[in-house]
Write a protein that holds these residues in place. Sequence first.
Motif, PDB file in Angstrom:
ATOM      1  N   ASN A  57      35.785  76.916 113.752  1.00 54.83           N
ATOM      2  CA  ASN A  57      35.002  75.641 114.257  1.00 54.83           C
ATOM      3  C   ASN A  57      34.969  74.508 113.977  1.00 54.83           C
ATOM      4  OD1 ASN A  57      33.094  73.679 114.546  1.00 54.83           O
ATOM      5  ND2 ASN A  57      31.702  75.055 113.505  1.00 54.83           N
ATOM      6  N   TYR A  58      35.864  73.810 115.486  1.00 57.27           N
ATOM      7  CA  TYR A  58      36.413  72.402 115.569  1.00 57.27           C
ATOM      8  C   TYR A  58      35.602  71.617 116.004  1.00 57.27           C
ATOM      9  CZ  TYR A  58      40.315  75.309 117.781  1.00 57.27           C
ATOM     10  OH  TYR A  58      41.032  76.570 117.685  1.00 57.27           O
ATOM     11  N   GLY A  59      34.070  72.039 115.683  1.00 56.97           N
ATOM     12  CA  GLY A  59      33.424  70.979 115.717  1.00 56.97           C
ATOM     13  C   GLY A  59      32.623  69.919 117.135  1.00 56.97           C
ATOM     14  N   LEU A  60      33.925  70.120 118.047  1.00 58.95           N
ATOM     15  CA  LEU A  60      34.193  69.703 119.040  1.00 58.95           C
ATOM     16  C   LEU A  60      32.637  69.251 119.754  1.00 58.95           C
ATOM     17  CD1 LEU A  60      38.190  70.179 120.316  1.00 58.95           C
ATOM     18  CD2 LEU A  60      36.691  68.343 119.245  1.00 58.95           C
ATOM     19  N   ASP A  66      28.420  74.924 116.150  1.00 59.46           N
ATOM     20  CA  ASP A  66      28.069  75.714 114.802  1.00 59.46           C
ATOM     21  C   ASP A  66      26.966  76.536 115.406  1.00 59.46           C
ATOM     22  OD1 ASP A  66      28.675  73.694 112.779  1.00 59.46           O
ATOM     23  OD2 ASP A  66      27.075  72.365 113.219  1.00 59.46           O
ATOM     24  N   GLU A  67      26.366  76.525 116.419  1.00 59.51           N
ATOM     25  CA  GLU A  67      25.273  78.003 116.618  1.00 59.51           C
ATOM     26  C   GLU A  67      26.658  78.548 117.728  1.00 59.51           C
ATOM     27  OE1 GLU A  67      23.372  76.602 120.399  1.00 59.51           O
ATOM     28  OE2 GLU A  67      21.739  75.773 118.279  1.00 59.51           O
ATOM     29  N   ASP A  68      28.231  78.502 117.599  1.00 57.13           N
ATOM     30  CA  ASP A  68      29.174  79.427 117.952  1.00 57.13           C
ATOM     31  C   ASP A  68      29.649  80.525 116.631  1.00 57.13           C
ATOM     32  OD1 ASP A  68      29.187  78.680 120.156  1.00 57.13           O
ATOM     33  OD2 ASP A  68      30.768  77.886 120.537  1.00 57.13           O
ATOM     34  N   LEU A  88      37.440  72.883 111.154  1.00 52.51           N
ATOM     35  CA  LEU A  88      38.175  71.746 111.750  1.00 52.51           C
ATOM     36  C   LEU A  88      37.962  70.473 112.016  1.00 52.51           C
ATOM     37  CD1 LEU A  88      40.599  74.717 113.204  1.00 52.51           C
ATOM     38  CD2 LEU A  88      40.727  73.667 110.960  1.00 52.51           C
ATOM     39  N   ARG A  89      37.543  70.421 110.275  1.00 55.82           N
ATOM     40  CA  ARG A  89      36.847  68.795 111.085  1.00 55.82           C
ATOM     41  C   ARG A  89      37.606  67.937 110.101  1.00 55.82           C
ATOM     42  NH1 ARG A  89      30.240  70.477 111.568  1.00 55.82           N
ATOM     43  NH2 ARG A  89      30.546  71.505 113.436  1.00 55.82           N
ATOM     44  N   PRO A  90      38.016  65.920 111.128  1.00 59.52           N
ATOM     45  CA  PRO A  90      37.584  66.078 112.346  1.00 59.52           C
ATOM     46  C   PRO A  90      38.603  66.703 112.658  1.00 59.52           C
ATOM     47  CG  PRO A  90      38.692  64.069 111.145  1.00 59.52           C
ATOM     48  CD  PRO A  90      37.913  64.778 110.584  1.00 59.52           C
ATOM     49  N   PHE A  91      38.778  66.939 114.530  1.00 61.39           N
ATOM     50  CA  PHE A  91      40.143  67.532 115.276  1.00 61.39           C
ATOM     51  C   PHE A  91      40.360  66.750 115.823  1.00 61.39           C
ATOM     52  CE2 PHE A  91      42.191  70.293 118.256  1.00 61.39           C
ATOM     53  CZ  PHE A  91      43.136  71.096 117.326  1.00 61.39           C
ATOM     54  N   GLU A  92      41.839  66.562 116.320  1.00 58.88           N
ATOM     55  CA  GLU A  92      42.102  65.700 117.111  1.00 58.88           C
ATOM     56  C   GLU A  92      43.992  66.817 117.524  1.00 58.88           C
ATOM     57  OE1 GLU A  92      43.104  61.395 114.521  1.00 58.88           O
ATOM     58  OE2 GLU A  92      40.144  61.781 114.312  1.00 58.88           O
ATOM     59  N   ALA A  93      43.874  65.319 118.616  1.00 58.91           N
ATOM     60  CA  ALA A  93      45.119  66.173 118.982  1.00 58.91           C
ATOM     61  C   ALA A  93      45.505  65.178 118.417  1.00 58.91           C
ATOM     62  CB  ALA A  93      44.615  65.842 120.473  1.00 58.91           C
ATOM     63  N   GLY A  94      47.745  65.945 118.139  1.00 58.51           N
ATOM     64  CA  GLY A  94      48.930  64.622 118.254  1.00 58.51           C
ATOM     65  C   GLY A  94      49.158  63.950 118.821  1.00 58.51           C
ATOM     66  N   ARG A  95      50.075  63.214 119.172  1.00 65.23           N
ATOM     67  CA  ARG A  95      50.421  62.414 120.285  1.00 65.23           C
ATOM     68  C   ARG A  95      51.133  62.843 121.322  1.00 65.23           C
ATOM     69  NH1 ARG A  95      55.120  58.147 118.209  1.00 65.23           N
ATOM     70  NH2 ARG A  95      52.888  57.583 116.697  1.00 65.23           N
ATOM     71  N   GLN A 100      43.111  70.483 124.787  1.00 70.76           N
ATOM     72  CA  GLN A 100      43.109  71.784 124.862  1.00 70.76           C
ATOM     73  C   GLN A 100      44.783  72.381 124.327  1.00 70.76           C
ATOM     74  OE1 GLN A 100      42.964  72.663 128.583  1.00 70.76           O
ATOM     75  NE2 GLN A 100      40.541  73.510 128.285  1.00 70.76           N
ATOM     76  N   MET A 101      45.635  71.183 124.535  1.00 69.95           N
ATOM     77  CA  MET A 101      47.071  72.301 123.697  1.00 69.95           C
ATOM     78  C   MET A 101      47.312  71.847 122.296  1.00 69.95           C
ATOM     79  SD  MET A 101      48.597  72.862 126.365  1.00 69.95           S
ATOM     80  CE  MET A 101      50.120  73.659 125.801  1.00 69.95           C
TER      81      MET A 101
END
Length: 263
Positions: A57-60, A66-68, A88-95, A100-101
């Motif tokens: 659950n990325y929370g995005l 949450d329903e997923d 996984l909150r908060p979820f952020e991409a790396g530099r 998606q990656m």
Amino acid sequence: MKIRFDFARALDDRVLVRPGETVLLALSGGPDSTALAHLFAEVRAARRLRLRALHLNYGLRGEESDEDERFVRALSATLDIPVGVRLLRPFEAGRGESLQMAARRVRYAMLDEEAARGGADRIATGHTRDDRIETLLINLLRGAGPRGLGAIPTRRGKLIRPLLDCSREEIAEYLAGIGVVPRVDRSNLTTDYDRNKVRLELLPFAESLIGRPVRDSLARSADIFSEIECFLEEEADRWIAQHAREEKGTISVPAAALAALPL
């Protein structure tokens, strides 16, 4: 409920699982992974498989995420498949990394971790033939070689993709036939990402321009490139075994022999 795609045969023909093994399912709640869970549940007894699942659950998407999760928990209970959930909150991409990656990187890392923790012999994902076709086109436009054009492999280490010869259309037919309504990620319906542009715009345009379906041909090309890549890897391994030398932790090969190889 039967579909044109023969799931049991795919497992056997490609030797994706063996009797008595433990399989960890990547379960998002979307159509593909939901079908994968149901199909594995159907063959579980005959193959004496032990099934487990992992949901991230990325929370995005806020409440939709949450329903997923709630859907996956209910599905797993119905199919009697133990499920682990990671928040996984908060979820952020790396530099220098797209969201998606970053999600893909984290997903596979956590699947590996969960498989090791639970002693899973296989990790199964719900990638379909359509995913493979889209990946082939994305990689082609980026300038890939045989490995990239082979797109998504059916098997790599513990990771297996039993639905890779099955289309999304067949998945939808199967789920409708057993009366299951999966979750739908609305971000897949926008053209914000390259994959969605290929799926929603490029492929339909190519088929309308040429005047015939192209997906079967593209899937066949992916199979061919995948076989070429396997052959090249075997040839490279053979060459290395013949020429490479290791001494005091350093591996060396004769420069002349290396220069004599085709580019």
